[in-house]
Design an enzyme around this catalytic site. Structure first.
Site, PDB file in Angstrom:
ATOM      1  N   HIS A  70       0.813  -1.013  -0.221  1.00 37.81           N
ATOM      2  CA  HIS A  70      -0.089   0.085  -0.145  1.00 37.81           C
ATOM      3  C   HIS A  70       1.077   1.224   0.180  1.00 37.81           C
ATOM      4  O   HIS A  70       2.232   1.059   0.273  1.00 37.81           O
ATOM      5  CB  HIS A  70      -1.210  -0.291   0.826  1.00 37.81           C
ATOM      6  CG  HIS A  70      -0.321   0.089   2.441  1.00 37.81           C
ATOM      7  ND1 HIS A  70       0.054  -0.943   2.694  1.00 37.81           N
ATOM      8  CD2 HIS A  70      -0.686   0.970   3.551  1.00 37.81           C
ATOM      9  CE1 HIS A  70       1.079  -0.485   4.232  1.00 37.81           C
ATOM     10  NE2 HIS A  70       0.372   0.858   4.943  1.00 37.81           N
ATOM     11  N   HIS A  72       1.149   3.749   2.127  1.00 37.34           N
ATOM     12  CA  HIS A  72       1.632   4.624   3.207  1.00 37.34           C
ATOM     13  C   HIS A  72       3.427   4.776   2.866  1.00 37.34           C
ATOM     14  O   HIS A  72       4.007   4.238   2.691  1.00 37.34           O
ATOM     15  CB  HIS A  72       1.356   4.033   4.822  1.00 37.34           C
ATOM     16  CG  HIS A  72      -0.445   4.574   5.143  1.00 37.34           C
ATOM     17  ND1 HIS A  72      -0.405   3.590   5.698  1.00 37.34           N
ATOM     18  CD2 HIS A  72      -1.006   5.490   5.323  1.00 37.34           C
ATOM     19  CE1 HIS A  72      -2.195   3.810   6.098  1.00 37.34           C
ATOM     20  NE2 HIS A  72      -1.912   4.877   5.437  1.00 37.34           N
ATOM     21  N   ASP A 104       5.236   5.420   4.584  1.00 32.45           N
ATOM     22  CA  ASP A 104       6.700   4.378   5.618  1.00 32.45           C
ATOM     23  C   ASP A 104       7.148   2.944   4.765  1.00 32.45           C
ATOM     24  O   ASP A 104       7.464   2.523   5.012  1.00 32.45           O
ATOM     25  CB  ASP A 104       6.417   3.664   6.886  1.00 32.45           C
ATOM     26  CG  ASP A 104       4.516   3.449   7.115  1.00 32.45           C
ATOM     27  OD1 ASP A 104       4.029   3.850   6.296  1.00 32.45           O
ATOM     28  OD2 ASP A 104       4.919   2.061   7.551  1.00 32.45           O
ATOM     29  N   HIS A 105       5.738   2.278   3.474  1.00 31.71           N
ATOM     30  CA  HIS A 105       5.975   1.702   3.191  1.00 31.71           C
ATOM     31  C   HIS A 105       6.970   1.616   1.471  1.00 31.71           C
ATOM     32  O   HIS A 105       7.033   0.819   1.191  1.00 31.71           O
ATOM     33  CB  HIS A 105       4.878   0.765   3.128  1.00 31.71           C
ATOM     34  CG  HIS A 105       4.599   0.037   4.424  1.00 31.71           C
ATOM     35  ND1 HIS A 105       4.682  -1.108   4.777  1.00 31.71           N
ATOM     36  CD2 HIS A 105       3.903   0.844   5.356  1.00 31.71           C
ATOM     37  CE1 HIS A 105       3.937  -1.495   5.622  1.00 31.71           C
ATOM     38  NE2 HIS A 105       3.641  -0.196   6.144  1.00 31.71           N
ATOM     39  N   HIS A 134      -6.822  -1.877   6.046  1.00 30.09           N
ATOM     40  CA  HIS A 134      -6.172  -0.989   6.816  1.00 30.09           C
ATOM     41  C   HIS A 134      -6.470   0.377   6.142  1.00 30.09           C
ATOM     42  O   HIS A 134      -6.333   1.089   5.761  1.00 30.09           O
ATOM     43  CB  HIS A 134      -4.755  -0.986   5.883  1.00 30.09           C
ATOM     44  CG  HIS A 134      -3.733  -0.148   6.456  1.00 30.09           C
ATOM     45  ND1 HIS A 134      -3.273   0.023   7.787  1.00 30.09           N
ATOM     46  CD2 HIS A 134      -2.709   0.144   5.974  1.00 30.09           C
ATOM     47  CE1 HIS A 134      -2.500   0.698   8.504  1.00 30.09           C
ATOM     48  NE2 HIS A 134      -1.810   1.382   6.853  1.00 30.09           N
ATOM     49  N   ASP A 140       0.038  -3.933   5.708  1.00 26.40           N
ATOM     50  CA  ASP A 140      -0.349  -3.241   7.097  1.00 26.40           C
ATOM     51  C   ASP A 140      -1.711  -3.502   6.604  1.00 26.40           C
ATOM     52  O   ASP A 140      -2.477  -2.886   5.916  1.00 26.40           O
ATOM     53  CB  ASP A 140      -0.314  -1.878   6.874  1.00 26.40           C
ATOM     54  CG  ASP A 140       1.361  -1.134   7.948  1.00 26.40           C
ATOM     55  OD1 ASP A 140       1.994  -1.912   7.843  1.00 26.40           O
ATOM     56  OD2 ASP A 140       1.025   0.080   7.343  1.00 26.40           O
ATOM     57  N   HIS A 150       6.613  -4.448  11.962  1.00 25.01           N
ATOM     58  CA  HIS A 150       6.362  -2.939  11.866  1.00 25.01           C
ATOM     59  C   HIS A 150       6.072  -2.623  13.024  1.00 25.01           C
ATOM     60  O   HIS A 150       4.395  -2.462  12.997  1.00 25.01           O
ATOM     61  CB  HIS A 150       4.989  -3.154  10.576  1.00 25.01           C
ATOM     62  CG  HIS A 150       4.770  -1.917  10.048  1.00 25.01           C
ATOM     63  ND1 HIS A 150       3.725  -1.123  11.051  1.00 25.01           N
ATOM     64  CD2 HIS A 150       4.500  -1.131   9.473  1.00 25.01           C
ATOM     65  CE1 HIS A 150       2.853   0.180  11.007  1.00 25.01           C
ATOM     66  NE2 HIS A 150       3.729  -0.429   9.611  1.00 25.01           N
TER      67      HIS A 150
HETATM   68 ZN   LIG Z   1       3.129   1.155   7.748  1.00 24.49          ZN
HETATM   69 ZN   LIG Z   2      -0.403   2.008   6.356  1.00 23.87          ZN
END
Ligand SMILES: [Zn+2]
Ligand SMILES: [Zn+2]
Length: 564
Positions: free
Chosen positions: A64, A66, A68-69, A161, A183, A248
């Site tokens: 996905h 976000h 941080d990914h 998510h 996530d 995570h």
């Molecule tokens: Zn994340």
């Molecule tokens: Zn996420």
């Protein structure tokens, strides 16, 4: 040969930075196949530390968008691009769900346009390339990617998510089943995906433990779309997961006491299997040899020990030429070798002019059994991409007066000598040698002569000189076996994996399915190339295959009558 499956965490962190924890990422390797899931902060460094730099990746997957990914996804792609100077590796294959994730991948180079222009002007032969494989996430797992050798399969399922759109992946290799949650809250979709998995790499959030502390704060919202470690333990237990690897981590553990708290959470949820609290570069090696997948053709060749005494060696310095020189001619080549080949049919000309079609889906190993459906498929002569981005080339040829048995005889007979191979496509074939020279062995069936054997061939595919190794295997290995074939009217199916004989890397799968007709038989050929193979190969392959098969159909009944 069965390789262990190696799972490495390239990052265990979250958006808030914590020392020693890169952003989300999981690397899964099996033999030469290296798959990276997500690319959070610091991914390229971690890949380098894991001994698998971006140029060595087979495919990159996105769960996905976000940040941080995916914040280092462009870094993975651009590093690979720069590494091309030393390590030719082609475009980065990126597999991503449609909408937001695919949109991000399409735009990720945009802000680097000045840098790309400068580098292209200086040293790079062209801009960085990504081969995007987009898929529609569904609530039931669907295959989204298969390695060229068919050994590694990746499935995806939509997870929860929200409001972000996210997916989890399941990777099946000959030695392991590994699930990567991305996530998500603890959900049924991941539970079903994880049934019987050797390893579940799951995101983990200590929601239950922190419930009171975060009540009424903004963190409560954040925690609400992540996986509470307590019910996660129940999920892993019900799914029968062997080993649960948490990543995570919210909140990031600062020491072993913090880590132990994560473990006691999943235990209180009921999990009795093995638990590991992930740290960056945590590595899990799995070698369960009983995972049911398509057997590798190499393994099959090794099973046929009886062939070992007949093994030959291919000379890398061999010379090859088109045509049959006078001192090479024998009665057969004098009677059957002719330079002229049939003129390409109008149907082929039209298919080549049309190019790779987008209105139909090409066959690959996931839907190859569609060949068993009576009648014809929308694509019988032409090119299309498959749902996983592979280039699939279809060729239909007619063989009046030919039986499927004659075709088996041809494959068993021609692989023994270059002069025989040259009859087939006089304008393209220049050399052949069998890995196992069985020509002096009596009492073999035609199929025993070629199935399990490798035919090394040097030939031109269009204008491309190619040195190939064609390893034949049983059609049952790809689901085309037994009574089904007979019922569908097939007399034989010739299947092979095609590799580069100089370097060993896989290029394609080939399938020639031979169905009886009133006039004799027809051959439905399919060539399935990896997603990295450009469209221009399609017409070359189509022309080559139609020409050689139609040419052979013109003299095979007579040749067979004379020799068999
Ligand atoms: Zn994340
Ligand atoms: Zn996420």
């Amino acid at each position: 040969m069965a390789h262990p499956t190696i799972v490495t965490l390239t990052g265990t962190g979250v958006p808030h930075p914590a020392p020693g924890r890169a952003g989300a990422g999981v690397l899964i390797r099996h033999g030469e196949v290296a798959l990276q899931f997500d690319a959070g902060r610091g991914t390229v460094l971690r890949l380098s530390e894991a001994g698998c730099e971006p140029h060595a990746l087979t495919a990159q997957f996105v769960t996905h968008v976000h940040s941080d990914h995916i914040i280092d996804l462009a870094d993975v792609a651009m590093t690979r691009w720069i590494q091309q100077q030393l390590h030719p590796c082609g475009p980065l294959v990126v597999v991503a769900p449609e909408h937001t994730a695919a949109r991000y991948v399409r735009r990720m180079f945009d802000v680097f346009d000045d840098d790309i222009a400068t580098r292209t002007a200086n040293v790079q032969p062209g801009p960085p390339e990504v081969e995007l494989i987009e898929f529609t996430p569904t609530s039931h797992p669907e295959v989204v990617w298969i390695s060229l050798d068919g050994e590694v399969t990746v499935e995806a399922v939509a997870v929860h998510h929200e409001p972000a759109e996210a997916v989890a992946y399941r990777v099946t290799t000959p030695t392991a089943v590994v699930v990567v949650s991305g996530d998500t809250v603890v959900c049924e979709e991941v539970e079903r995906l994880s049934v019987g998995a050797d390893l579940l790499v799951h995101e983990a959030c200590r929601t239950t433990a922190f419930a009171e502390l975060i009540a009424g704060t903004r963190l409560e919202t954040v925690f609400s779309y992540h996986a509470d470690t307590v019910p996660l333990g129940g999920l892993a237990e019900r799914a029968g997961v062997e080993h649960l690897l948490l990543t995570h981590l919210i909140p990031p553990p600062a020491d072993e006491t913090d880590e132990a708290a994560f473990e006691s959470d999943v235990r209180s949820g009921g999990y009795t299997g093995r638990v590991t609290i992930g740290r960056d570069l945590t590595e899990v090696v799995i070698d369960r040899s009983s995972v049911a997948t398509t057997p590798s053709p190499e393994a099959e060749v090794d099973d046929h020990d009886w062939r070992a005494p007949y093994e030959t060696v291919l000379d890398p310095g061999r010379e090859a030429h088109l045509g049959i020189w006078r001192d090479e001619a024998d009665d057969i080549s004098r009677a059957f070798f002719t330079w002229d080949v049939p003129v390409l049919s109008r149907e082929c000309e039209e298919a080549i002019a049309t190019g790779t079609r987008t209105d139909v889906i090409g066959l690959d190993l996931t839907n190859i059994t569609d060949l068993l459906i009576p009648g014809y498929l929308p694509l019988e002569t032409g090119m299309a991409r498959t749902p996983t981005g592979a280039l699939s080339v279809a060729v239909l040829t007619q063989w009046p007066g030919t039986t499927p048995e004659m075709i088996d005889w041809w494959f068993g007979w021609h692989i023994a000598a270059t002069e025989r191979y040259k009859l087939w496509h006089p304008q393209a074939h220049s050399f052949t040698q069998p890995r196992y020279d069985l020509s002096g062995v009596a009492d073999l069936t035609d199929r025993q002569r070629y199935i399990g054997n490798t035919s090394w061939v040097d030939e031109y595919i269009g204008f491309l000189p190619s040195r190939l190794a064609i390893t034949f295997h049983e059609p049952a290995d790809i689901g085309l076996g037994g009574d089904d074939l007979e019922v569908a009217g097939y007399g034989t199916v010739v299947c092979a994996v095609v590799t580069d004989s100089d370097h060993g890397h896989e290029l394609s799968r080939l399938i020639h399915a031979v169905r009886r007709t009133e006039a004799g038989c027809e051959m439905r050929s399919r060539f399935i190339f990896g997603p990295e193979i450009p469209d221009l190969i399609g017409p070359l392959m189509l022309d080559h295959c139609w020409t050689e098969m139609t040419h052979l159909a013109g003299f095979l009944p007579e040749l067979h009558a004379r020799l068999a």
